[in-house]
Design an enzyme around this catalytic site. Structure first.
Site, PDB file in Angstrom:
ATOM      1  N   GLY B 152       0.772  -1.118   0.164  1.00  0.00           N
ATOM      2  CA  GLY B 152       0.035   0.043   0.146  1.00  0.00           C
ATOM      3  C   GLY B 152       0.708   1.238  -0.046  1.00  0.00           C
ATOM      4  CG  ASP B 191       4.750  -4.756   0.491  1.00  0.00           C
ATOM      5  OD1 ASP B 191       4.785  -3.781  -0.196  1.00  0.00           O
ATOM      6  OD2 ASP B 191       4.155  -5.675   0.342  1.00  0.00           O
ATOM      7  CG  HIS B 243      -1.576   1.986  -8.922  1.00  0.00           C
ATOM      8  ND1 HIS B 243      -2.492   1.244  -9.321  1.00  0.00           N
ATOM      9  CD2 HIS B 243      -1.063   1.197  -7.498  1.00  0.00           C
ATOM     10  CE1 HIS B 243      -2.836   0.059  -8.416  1.00  0.00           C
ATOM     11  NE2 HIS B 243      -1.660   0.077  -7.511  1.00  0.00           N
ATOM     12  CB  CYS B 253      -6.090  -0.319 -12.330  1.00  0.00           C
ATOM     13  SG  CYS B 253      -4.891  -0.871 -10.972  1.00  0.00           S
ATOM     14  CB  CYS B 260      -2.459   1.058 -13.319  1.00  0.00           C
ATOM     15  SG  CYS B 260      -3.281   2.300 -12.446  1.00  0.00           S
ATOM     16  CD  GLU B 262      -0.499  -3.283  -8.711  1.00  0.00           C
ATOM     17  OE1 GLU B 262       0.158  -2.788  -7.944  1.00  0.00           O
ATOM     18  OE2 GLU B 262      -1.610  -3.477  -8.609  1.00  0.00           O
TER      19      GLU B 262
END
Lengths: 397, 397
Positions: B152, B191, B243, B253, B260, B262
């Site tokens: 996130g 992360d 993104h 997305c 994006c 992703e």
């Protein structure tokens, strides 16, 4: 106080004096955390070297203890002459500054070619730097350093041009070619980096540590400050924006690759589309296309709108990657106004990662070639200051 | 020696000892430029605080002057326990390290939910950190700091989660929620940043100052080192890669925006296409799609190839913008192997600005969740060291 500390102190104090233009010794100590005694020692050295000078203080108060008038320090303008040049498509723009940064002269010349052999371009520059110096009855070799901004991929610390649209060869040690031809130190960089230096030194970037400058001319350039330093990448070709890809297998770019941002937003990209739509092989100037778009011509509007949306997408990607405080859109050309439109800035905001915090500020700063040249001169000013301090370190220890 | 200099010296020497694992005082002085006398003073303080310890020197020689055996310094492992956690899609992975960085225990747990209320997730973490500590007969509150990596948009210095796929609310002071629930200091970060910390501390980023780590799991993450520091942007949401947009008005997305990266390379993106092609509403696991592609199924191959080419385009843009020394593609999932293919790396090379200099190295580093957790622990280790040094500064002056 070690030699390194003294050198560091000289750099900090000279920078602080430059920043404040006029400042009293006691305020220098307060602002920098350097002790009053050390400020006194170092400023005496800088005075002796002629890099700074004393002027009557601004403050109406007098020094309490002895009733003397207060004294400020400022950079001694006469210490050095520095010049800056922007070499762009068919134009060389030049400015001459004193060591304090005051503009003493400028000069602009139209070139009769687009592409040059390196020696030939160096010769042009030498001639016109001489003309510039003559404007204040000095000569080229009186100049302590010349900053030069050129379009292309430039490894600035090495003065090495990987590629420039202005040179007929790749991989040119153009910094060395220039300093040989001009017989003065030359500091070469990518032109968009020098616009960023200009914004940081004189413009909207003052007081910002992390910001992006995007320039729009015949190409799209970027200069990037991270932590108060120009970011150059590890191979000397960082902060490239115009050739980032906005479309897989997209429109052909002048660089030979496909889908580059430039291939959607540069003048030639717009005209390429306009020619297809009109069947007009001679093409029109880009201004005519923009006028048609404003007047509601559907095809012209479609061409111009897509350029704006592609530009917004590229800028939104920069925001996602860098999360800058500020983006400055800089350029002189009024024909880029469609890229500076409110819709474009709205589209940027809509395409960035959404957090409940204000998006970075996007500001538009239109200026002319001379302001780019001032950026080049500011870069020279930094380098000339460094050289002067290094010389002091050599003989003062 | 001023207070600031002493604090700075402690930080430098502790870092240098950590880097070398074992090092003699005299070598510390040589490596850091800090005088031998100061090294002796500061290391005595660090020994007194129990942060380092003396061990017999590696060198077979003896101290010339007095014939004593040589002595090395090393970090005292027992000084602090630190832990690291990676919270990912349905898994918490945990490691426990001593202060020297040696792994003492690990623990992994499968969660029965995808999305949590913040308190609830903090409760889960508290339980499992307790389990982790019990593995070496200690308890949770014996741990000096816990690093936590979460997917996130995280403002790490504030421990603030703008948004995470694991939390049911936006704008959560999740760092504070965690440290309240666990009663120990918690250091929260995105992360992918912590994978970058792991690469820098234990992995392929050792000795590199400027590199990019791209992680591929259910999403695409990025961690960025510039000048030996993690780059976080100015609003705490920098270095976002998944993104960034690779297609104007492109595929929808999960974030609600279009185009994006992703939305072209994540598992769900591949399966969305596969479902359309097969008409199979239940879908297949992504492994089946990849197998079909490898076996030559034209539709499967088309889906997988486009993902690879979009990924290459995104990476090439990062190279153009940052000009890094090194790109590390990190992730544990074997199903991302199509993104790690030689064709993808070739496509990156073909899409970057071409200069006559080697392109940045692209290396693939497959590792498991525990290595991500080690990155989180390394982040905690840095913070616990800082806290210990700050405490010394408070009482030792």
């Amino acid at each position: 106080m070690s030699v390194n500390q003294r050198e560091f102190g000289r750099r900090v104090l000279l920078g602080e004096i430059r920043k404040h233009r006029r400042i009293a010794r006691i305020n220098l100590a307060d602002h920098t955390g350097i002790s009053r005694a050390t400020v006194t020692t170092i400023t005496a050295e800088l005075l002796r070297e002629g890099l700074i000078e004393e002027v009557p203080g601004d403050s109406p108060e007098r020094d309490g203890k002895r009733g003397r008038p207060t004294v400020d320090l400022r950079i001694r303008g006469a210490a050095h002459l520095v010049a800056g040049a922007k070499i762009s498509n068919r134009t060389i723009s030049l400015v001459l500054l004193d060591f304090e940064g005051n503009q003493l002269a400028d000069h602009e010349v139209i070139l009769d070619q687009n592409v040059f052999e390196a020696q030939e371009l160096a010769g042009e520059l030498a001639t016109h730097v001489e003309v510039l110096a003559r404007k204040i009855d000095r000569q080229r070799t009186d100049i302590s350093g010349l900053g030069v901004g050129i379009a292309g991929i430039v490894d600035a610390p090495r003065g090495f041009v990987h590629w420039s649209p202005l040179l007929d060869q790749r991989n040119v040690e153009f910094g060395r070619v220039l300093s040989d031809a001009l017989s003065i130190p030359v500091y070469l960089d990518n032109d968009a980096n020098l616009v960023a230096v200009a914004e940081k030194t004189f413009g909207l970037g003052q007081g910002h540590s992390d910001f992006i400058v995007v320039t729009i001319e015949s190409g799209v350039g970027m200069g990037l400050y991270i932590g108060d330093e120009i970011y150059r990448g590890t191979r000397g070709c960082g902060a490239e924006f115009g050739h980032t890809k906005v479309q897989l297998d997209g429109a052909l770019c002048r660089c030979g690759q496909r889908g580059c941002l430039e291939a959607y937003v540069a003048d030639y990209a717009l005209l390429r589309e306009a020619m297809i739509a009109s069947g007009d092989k001679d093409g029109r100037p880009v201004e005519a296309l923009l006028r048609d778009a404003q007047e509601g011509d559907a095809v012209a509007k479609s061409i111009v709108d897509r350029a704006g949306r592609m530009f917004a997408m590229g800028l939104a990607n920069l925001v996602n990657i860098f999360d800058p405080e500020l983006i400055i859109l800089a350029g002189e050309q009024m024909q880029a106004s469609h890229l500076y439109a409110e819709e474009v800035i709205e589209a940027i905001r809509a395409s960035i990662v959404q957090i409940d915090k204000a998006p970075p500020e996007v500001v538009i700063h239109k200026w002319g070639n001379l302001m780019w040249a001032r950026g080049a001169a500011a870069y020279a000013l930094d380098n000339v200051s460094e050289a002067a301090l290094a010389e002091m370190a050599d003989h003062a220890g």
